[in-house]
Scaffold this motif. Structure first.
Motif, short mmCIF file in Angstrom:
data_model
loop_
_atom_site.label_atom_id
_atom_site.label_comp_id
_atom_site.label_asym_id
_atom_site.label_seq_id
_atom_site.Cartn_x
_atom_site.Cartn_y
_atom_site.Cartn_z
N GLN A 181 39.46 19.22 65.20
CA GLN A 181 39.48 18.08 64.18
C GLN A 181 40.20 16.84 64.88
N LEU A 182 40.28 15.66 64.06
CA LEU A 182 41.13 14.54 64.74
C LEU A 182 42.47 14.93 63.95
N TRP A 183 43.52 14.86 64.72
CA TRP A 183 44.71 15.14 64.48
C TRP A 183 45.60 14.06 64.08
N ASN A 184 45.52 13.55 62.94
CA ASN A 184 46.05 12.41 62.51
C ASN A 184 46.68 12.61 60.85
N GLN A 185 46.37 13.62 60.37
CA GLN A 185 46.94 13.77 59.00
C GLN A 185 48.13 14.53 59.01
N PRO A 186 49.21 14.17 58.51
CA PRO A 186 50.51 15.16 58.30
C PRO A 186 50.35 16.34 57.30
N GLY A 187 50.99 17.37 57.60
CA GLY A 187 50.56 18.50 56.88
C GLY A 187 52.01 18.48 55.79
N PRO A 188 52.24 19.40 55.17
CA PRO A 188 53.12 19.50 53.74
C PRO A 188 54.56 19.20 54.28
N ASP A 189 55.12 19.43 55.97
CA ASP A 189 56.18 19.14 56.14
C ASP A 189 56.47 17.69 56.87
N GLY A 190 55.12 16.84 56.62
CA GLY A 190 55.25 15.50 57.01
C GLY A 190 55.07 15.39 58.48
N LYS A 191 54.52 16.28 59.15
CA LYS A 191 54.20 16.34 60.42
C LYS A 191 52.81 16.64 60.78
N VAL A 192 52.14 16.10 61.82
CA VAL A 192 50.88 16.53 61.93
C VAL A 192 50.69 17.79 62.88
N PHE A 193 51.73 18.10 63.81
CA PHE A 193 51.64 19.30 64.62
C PHE A 193 53.00 20.14 63.90
N CYS A 194 52.67 21.53 64.10
CA CYS A 194 53.93 22.45 64.15
C CYS A 194 54.63 22.60 65.46
#
Ligand code: FDA
Length: 498
Positions: free
Chosen positions: A38-51
């Motif tokens: 994927q393109l990694w530019n969308q924040p997850g539920p924690d507001g961050k893109v990566f964990c």
């Protein structure tokens, strides 16, 4: 089945692929990049893109239901890995029978998950592994170009010597020095100015917050910020994500036809697409590129792929090991120092001093040793299982283990320290069953001509780590990038007008 037609396709978005796309785009060639991740530019539920490494979730790994971290256990306990939801996460571990290979998945390939160590190899060794490549030209032109474009920088010594987060590296340096070994600083693409602000000026922490193998949210100049941004900026390059190339076959009248699987984020194939192109660049990495070519040969799509494809694979002599040493609970994820014993005639070793950021004192001094292991593996394609296999036995890692052991036995003796046996499974002191640095499979000058043109095929190019014959004596991405620059310069000059 929909069909698209473009002048050039680049498979993958790692180092070699990104160089190809930028230079083609600059030359005015409309180019489409196909990336399975994927393109990694969308924040997850924690507001961050990566964990982070300590709290992995579905973003961590590629279509797995449990993480497979390099250090599987701690005090022999299975406390490191976590169950996760199956998802198109950023780090993959491809498990062959006796060797596992870590690779990045997503726009930027390995640059999303790697430690950013940006090492230009020692010239004498570069000449030894790729004697047909003009070293003068590489060291005067293409290595400097790669270093500049990748935004390689060095840690200021004033910062290194005073940061709590590099206590672990200073301790290992002291122990190496006591045993009579030299250390050298390792350049990086992580912005050390940013890191200093993380520690001292309240910038959002990334390297100092345990982020690296599952992605860095800040600080690292991964390819999406350098080569790929420049490539998109030419106006001639576009990227299609979650698009996995499955088949390559020649078209009547020239060029190639690709079968592309469009994936959803749980890995299901939504649909298949056919795409045609005039010129095809393979930048899917050592595993990906070799798999595509071997599958094409075995199923008859490209029957003339040479017997050299699949050969010359190596793990860059990677061996991980650890010693029992108090290293502190604050550790930057970005390594900056290596024990450099590459000049040793019997057992050259370049051992990066790796962090073990756990948020508590673990008494682990960790190392990723790069050794000169002459053993090579061979890829094959199992048609019935539709799977790439690797002929590599555990015993082939032994020369690398012996070299690392030679160095660290001396360090342990001089400091009255011992190895850790609880981290790598089976009470082993040396992790001899995985690599971060897969190299080879389509070796330059053997499977291809001297510039990455696949032998026996028009308009088909290899541009990634599969060109390098199994070993480079240092962390590989600067070499992969510089070699791709050199090859693309030639290809753009000679091959674009016909
Ligand atoms: P790369 O593997 O980067 O890219 C290939 C891309 O192609 C991937 O994005 C993949 O998803 C895609 N792809 C594959 N098959 C496909 C298909 N069929 N269809 C569509 N897309 C496909 N090196 C270094 O120099 N310094 C370091 O500090 C580190 N540290 C490090 C840590 C970790 C955890 C890892 C895993 C690796 C490193 N490395 C490293 C190694 C470095 O990242 C690696 O050598 C390069 O990324 C290899 O670059 P390539 O261009 O060969 O392919």
């Amino acid at each position: 089945i929909a069909q698209d037609e473009v002048p050039a396709i680049v498979i993958g978005t790692g180092y070699g692929a990104s160089v190809a796309a930028l230079r083609l785009g600059e030359a005015g060639v409309k180019t489409v990049m196909l990336e399975m991740g994927q393109l990694w530019n969308q924040p997850g539920p924690d507001g961050k893109v990566f964990c982070t490494m300590l709290k992995p979730d579905r973003r961590s790994m590629w279509l797995k239901t449990r993480t497979e971290a390099p250090l599987a256990t701690m005090l022999w306990l299975d406390i490191v890995n976590k169950d996760i939801e199956k998802y198109t996460g950023v780090l993959d571990r491809v498990n062959f029978a006796e060797m596992s290979v870590y690779v990045g998945r997503g726009v930027g390939g390995g640059s999303l998950v790697n430690g950013g160590m940006a090492v230009t190899p020692q010239r004498a060794y570069f000449q030894e592994i790729l004697p047909q490549v003009d070293a003068n030209e590489m060291y005067s032109r293409f290595f400097p170009l790669a270093n500049r474009t990748l935004r390689v920088n060095n840690i200021p010594t004033s910062y290194f010597e005073t940061s709590e987060y590099y206590h672990f590296a200073r301790v290992s340096r002291q122990h190496a020095t006591k045993a009579g070994f030299q250390t050298t600083f390792v350049p990086n693409v992580y912005d050390f100015g940013y890191m200093e602000r993380e520690e001292r000026a309240g910038a959002t922490k990334s390297a100092l917050a345990g982020e690296v193998i599952y992605g860095n949210n800040h600080g690292k100049a991964s390819l999406d910020k350098t080569y790929l941004a420049d490539a998109l900026g030419t106006g001639n390059v576009s990227i299609r994500t979650l698009s996995r190339v499955k088949r390559i076959r020649p078209r009547t009248g020239g060029g190639y036809l690709l079968t592309v699987e469009e994936l959803d984020t749980t890995g299901n194939v939504l649909r298949q697409k056919e795409m045609g192109c005039r010129k095809l660049f393979l930048g899917a990495g050592s595993l990906g590129t070799t798999e595509l070519l071997l599958r094409a040969r075995e199923n008859g799509d490209l029957p003339n792929v040479s017997g050299e494809v699949g050969k010359g694979w190596g793990p860059n002599g990677n061996i991980m090991t650890a010693r029992t040493v108090a290293t502190g609970f604050k550790q930057s994820t970005i390594p900056t120092l290596a024990i450099n014993d590459w000049a040793n005639q019997q057992r050259p070793v370049f051992a990066e001093i790796a962090p073990m950021p756990a948020g508590l004192e673990t008494f682990v001094a960790l190392y990723l040793a790069i050794t000169k292991n002459p053993e090579r593996g061979t890829f094959r394609f199992d048609r019935a299982a539709d799977k790439l296999t690797l002929d590599w036995t555990r015993s082939q890692s032994q020369p690398a283990v012996n070299a690392a052991k030679g160095l660290f036995d001396e360090i342990n003796r001089a400091n009255l320290t011992t190895y850790r046996h609880d981290l790598f499974g089976n009470n082993k002191a040396f992790a001899d069953d995985f690599t971060y640095h897969p190299l080879g499979g389509c070796v330059l000058g053997r499977a291809t001509d001297g510039f990455g043109r696949l032998r026996g095929h028009q308009d088909l190019y290899v541009t990634d780590g599969s060109l390098i014959p199994g070993s480079v004596g240092a962390n590989p991405f600067v070499t992969i990038t510089a070699l791709a620059e050199r090859n693309l310069a030639r290809i753009v000059a000679e091959d674009l007008n016909h």
